[in-house]
Design a protein around this motif. Sequence first.
Motif, PDB file in Angstrom:
ATOM      1  N   ARG A  13      25.885  -1.585  19.206  1.00  0.00           N
ATOM      2  CA  ARG A  13      26.653  -0.487  19.968  1.00  0.00           C
ATOM      3  C   ARG A  13      27.989  -0.169  19.065  1.00  0.00           C
ATOM      4  O   ARG A  13      28.041   1.040  19.310  1.00  0.00           O
ATOM      5  N   LEU A  14      28.523  -0.973  18.504  1.00  0.00           N
ATOM      6  CA  LEU A  14      29.751  -0.553  17.647  1.00  0.00           C
ATOM      7  C   LEU A  14      29.338   0.529  16.391  1.00  0.00           C
ATOM      8  O   LEU A  14      30.032   1.451  16.363  1.00  0.00           O
ATOM      9  N   ALA A  15      28.011   0.371  15.979  1.00  0.00           N
ATOM     10  CA  ALA A  15      27.639   1.353  14.908  1.00  0.00           C
ATOM     11  C   ALA A  15      27.571   2.534  15.415  1.00  0.00           C
ATOM     12  O   ALA A  15      27.951   3.711  14.901  1.00  0.00           O
ATOM     13  N   LYS A  16      26.928   2.540  16.611  1.00  0.00           N
ATOM     14  CA  LYS A  16      26.325   4.021  17.225  1.00  0.00           C
ATOM     15  C   LYS A  16      27.867   4.601  17.821  1.00  0.00           C
ATOM     16  O   LYS A  16      28.141   5.618  17.490  1.00  0.00           O
ATOM     17  N   ALA A  17      28.778   3.853  18.317  1.00  0.00           N
ATOM     18  CA  ALA A  17      30.264   4.528  18.839  1.00  0.00           C
ATOM     19  C   ALA A  17      31.016   4.938  17.515  1.00  0.00           C
ATOM     20  O   ALA A  17      31.489   5.995  17.590  1.00  0.00           O
ATOM     21  N   VAL A  18      30.959   4.282  16.261  1.00  0.00           N
ATOM     22  CA  VAL A  18      31.806   4.594  15.436  1.00  0.00           C
ATOM     23  C   VAL A  18      31.030   5.839  14.717  1.00  0.00           C
ATOM     24  O   VAL A  18      31.462   6.572  13.824  1.00  0.00           O
ATOM     25  N   LEU A  19      29.841   5.928  14.700  1.00  0.00           N
ATOM     26  CA  LEU A  19      29.017   6.971  13.759  1.00  0.00           C
ATOM     27  C   LEU A  19      29.256   8.350  14.745  1.00  0.00           C
ATOM     28  O   LEU A  19      29.657   9.347  14.204  1.00  0.00           O
ATOM     29  N   ALA A  20      29.512   8.067  15.981  1.00  0.00           N
ATOM     30  CA  ALA A  20      29.742   9.264  16.847  1.00  0.00           C
ATOM     31  C   ALA A  20      31.178   9.945  16.552  1.00  0.00           C
ATOM     32  O   ALA A  20      31.447  10.955  16.430  1.00  0.00           O
ATOM     33  N   ILE A  21      32.086   8.791  16.517  1.00  0.00           N
ATOM     34  CA  ILE A  21      33.410   9.114  16.056  1.00  0.00           C
ATOM     35  C   ILE A  21      33.438   9.675  14.888  1.00  0.00           C
ATOM     36  O   ILE A  21      34.411  10.847  14.713  1.00  0.00           O
ATOM     37  N   VAL A  22      32.872   9.429  13.742  1.00  0.00           N
ATOM     38  CA  VAL A  22      32.926   9.864  12.397  1.00  0.00           C
ATOM     39  C   VAL A  22      32.466  11.180  12.320  1.00  0.00           C
ATOM     40  O   VAL A  22      33.028  12.158  11.769  1.00  0.00           O
ATOM     41  N   VAL A  23      31.107  11.376  13.060  1.00  0.00           N
ATOM     42  CA  VAL A  23      30.483  12.674  13.143  1.00  0.00           C
ATOM     43  C   VAL A  23      31.321  13.687  13.734  1.00  0.00           C
ATOM     44  O   VAL A  23      31.710  14.826  13.181  1.00  0.00           O
ATOM     45  N   VAL A  24      32.001  13.421  14.695  1.00  0.00           N
ATOM     46  CA  VAL A  24      32.940  14.357  15.505  1.00  0.00           C
ATOM     47  C   VAL A  24      34.043  14.954  14.678  1.00  0.00           C
ATOM     48  O   VAL A  24      34.496  15.899  14.573  1.00  0.00           O
ATOM     49  N   SER A  25      34.682  13.717  14.064  1.00  0.00           N
ATOM     50  CA  SER A  25      35.778  13.819  13.351  1.00  0.00           C
ATOM     51  C   SER A  25      35.669  14.996  12.208  1.00  0.00           C
ATOM     52  O   SER A  25      36.520  15.531  12.039  1.00  0.00           O
ATOM     53  N   VAL A  26      34.308  14.794  11.443  1.00  0.00           N
ATOM     54  CA  VAL A  26      34.180  15.407  10.334  1.00  0.00           C
ATOM     55  C   VAL A  26      34.079  16.910  10.701  1.00  0.00           C
ATOM     56  O   VAL A  26      34.585  18.020  10.085  1.00  0.00           O
ATOM     57  N   VAL A  27      33.296  17.085  11.983  1.00  0.00           N
ATOM     58  CA  VAL A  27      33.185  18.445  12.516  1.00  0.00           C
ATOM     59  C   VAL A  27      34.713  19.062  12.780  1.00  0.00           C
ATOM     60  O   VAL A  27      34.961  20.276  12.525  1.00  0.00           O
ATOM     61  N   ALA A  28      35.446  18.377  13.502  1.00  0.00           N
ATOM     62  CA  ALA A  28      36.765  18.811  14.090  1.00  0.00           C
ATOM     63  C   ALA A  28      37.654  18.934  12.843  1.00  0.00           C
ATOM     64  O   ALA A  28      38.658  19.678  12.779  1.00  0.00           O
ATOM     65  N   ALA A  29      37.386  18.430  11.609  1.00  0.00           N
ATOM     66  CA  ALA A  29      38.151  18.921  10.304  1.00  0.00           C
ATOM     67  C   ALA A  29      38.129  20.146   9.900  1.00  0.00           C
ATOM     68  O   ALA A  29      39.332  20.705   9.388  1.00  0.00           O
ATOM     69  N   PHE A  30      37.097  20.753  10.282  1.00  0.00           N
ATOM     70  CA  PHE A  30      36.853  22.142   9.813  1.00  0.00           C
ATOM     71  C   PHE A  30      37.734  23.049  10.924  1.00  0.00           C
ATOM     72  O   PHE A  30      37.917  24.306  10.462  1.00  0.00           O
ATOM     73  N   TYR A  31      38.070  22.641  11.860  1.00  0.00           N
ATOM     74  CA  TYR A  31      38.775  23.573  13.176  1.00  0.00           C
ATOM     75  C   TYR A  31      40.209  22.857  13.019  1.00  0.00           C
ATOM     76  O   TYR A  31      40.764  22.997  14.198  1.00  0.00           O
ATOM     77  N   SER A  32      40.519  22.225  11.974  1.00  0.00           N
ATOM     78  CA  SER A  32      42.020  21.424  12.123  1.00  0.00           C
ATOM     79  C   SER A  32      43.278  22.278  12.206  1.00  0.00           C
ATOM     80  O   SER A  32      44.080  22.100  13.025  1.00  0.00           O
TER      81      SER A  32
END
Length: 289
Positions: A13-32
């Motif tokens: 469960r923690l791995a899936k939650a952290v993976l979701a946060i990392v993926v969205v953060s990487v996408v958000a970096a392009f719109y920072s």
Amino acid sequence: MPLVEHLRELRNRLAKAVLAIVVVSVVAAFYSEQLMQFLADPVPKCDDLTNSDGGNCAIVSFNTLTSPFTTTIKVSLMAGLVVSSPVWLYQLWAFVAPGLHRHEKKYTYVFTAAAVPLFAGGALLSYVILPVSIKVLLSLTPGGSANILSLDEVLDFTIRMVLVFGLAFELPLLLIMLNMVGIVSGRRMAGWWRGVVMGVFVFGAVATPTTDPVGMLALSGPIVVLYFVAVGFSLLNDRRRARKEAEGPADDEASELDHIPEVVAPAEPVTTLPEQTSRDRVNGYDDVT
């Protein structure tokens, strides 16, 4: 389920939650850049350095060489945490839900459905009053001085305001939860109204990062209204609970058990059977049995 299985499920469960946060953060970096502009919009910005005298506007800048990089990382992680909240909240719920009863799951659904719009409402209200609060603070700048604000500090100020307002709007929901589990009655909550109103305004004055009365009133006023809504709901819930107890348990509901032990009468002496005599015993046993 064994302890090892629980730990393995928690890890997944923690791995899936952290993976979701990392993926969205990487996408958000392009719109920072757009995100930083959105969070810094409440600050009245000066067109150039010539009209920055006094407290009518401010110049937003980066004060250190690494500020653009650290601010981008901070904004991206914040966006990843917020946008991916449905994923990691579901992972948390999926880990806890198997240990809950049916009525506990029902209450959890109701409170989660109410907590999300309350937090969103508080966050939206904070963003609406931010321009007014910032203008009040900038108006204290004496003549001959210029306001040069760090973008990192502006973002911290905005995020702190959003979190304070959002979490403060959850306080009435906490009172309703305490009433639902039978810890606090609605009548007792109604008797606290003078102290609660005073405490809410003191909390609004201390919790808001600004020193102006606009932020305090904007935070304290809605909380007081929500407090009286919670009191009204608790009074209705207490009345419903009293009526249900008067009617007795339903057909499919178990009645309350009396756990008080009763006094046991002393044991009666056991008499021997008429046909049981000592000569009928063989090796300590009788022929009757």
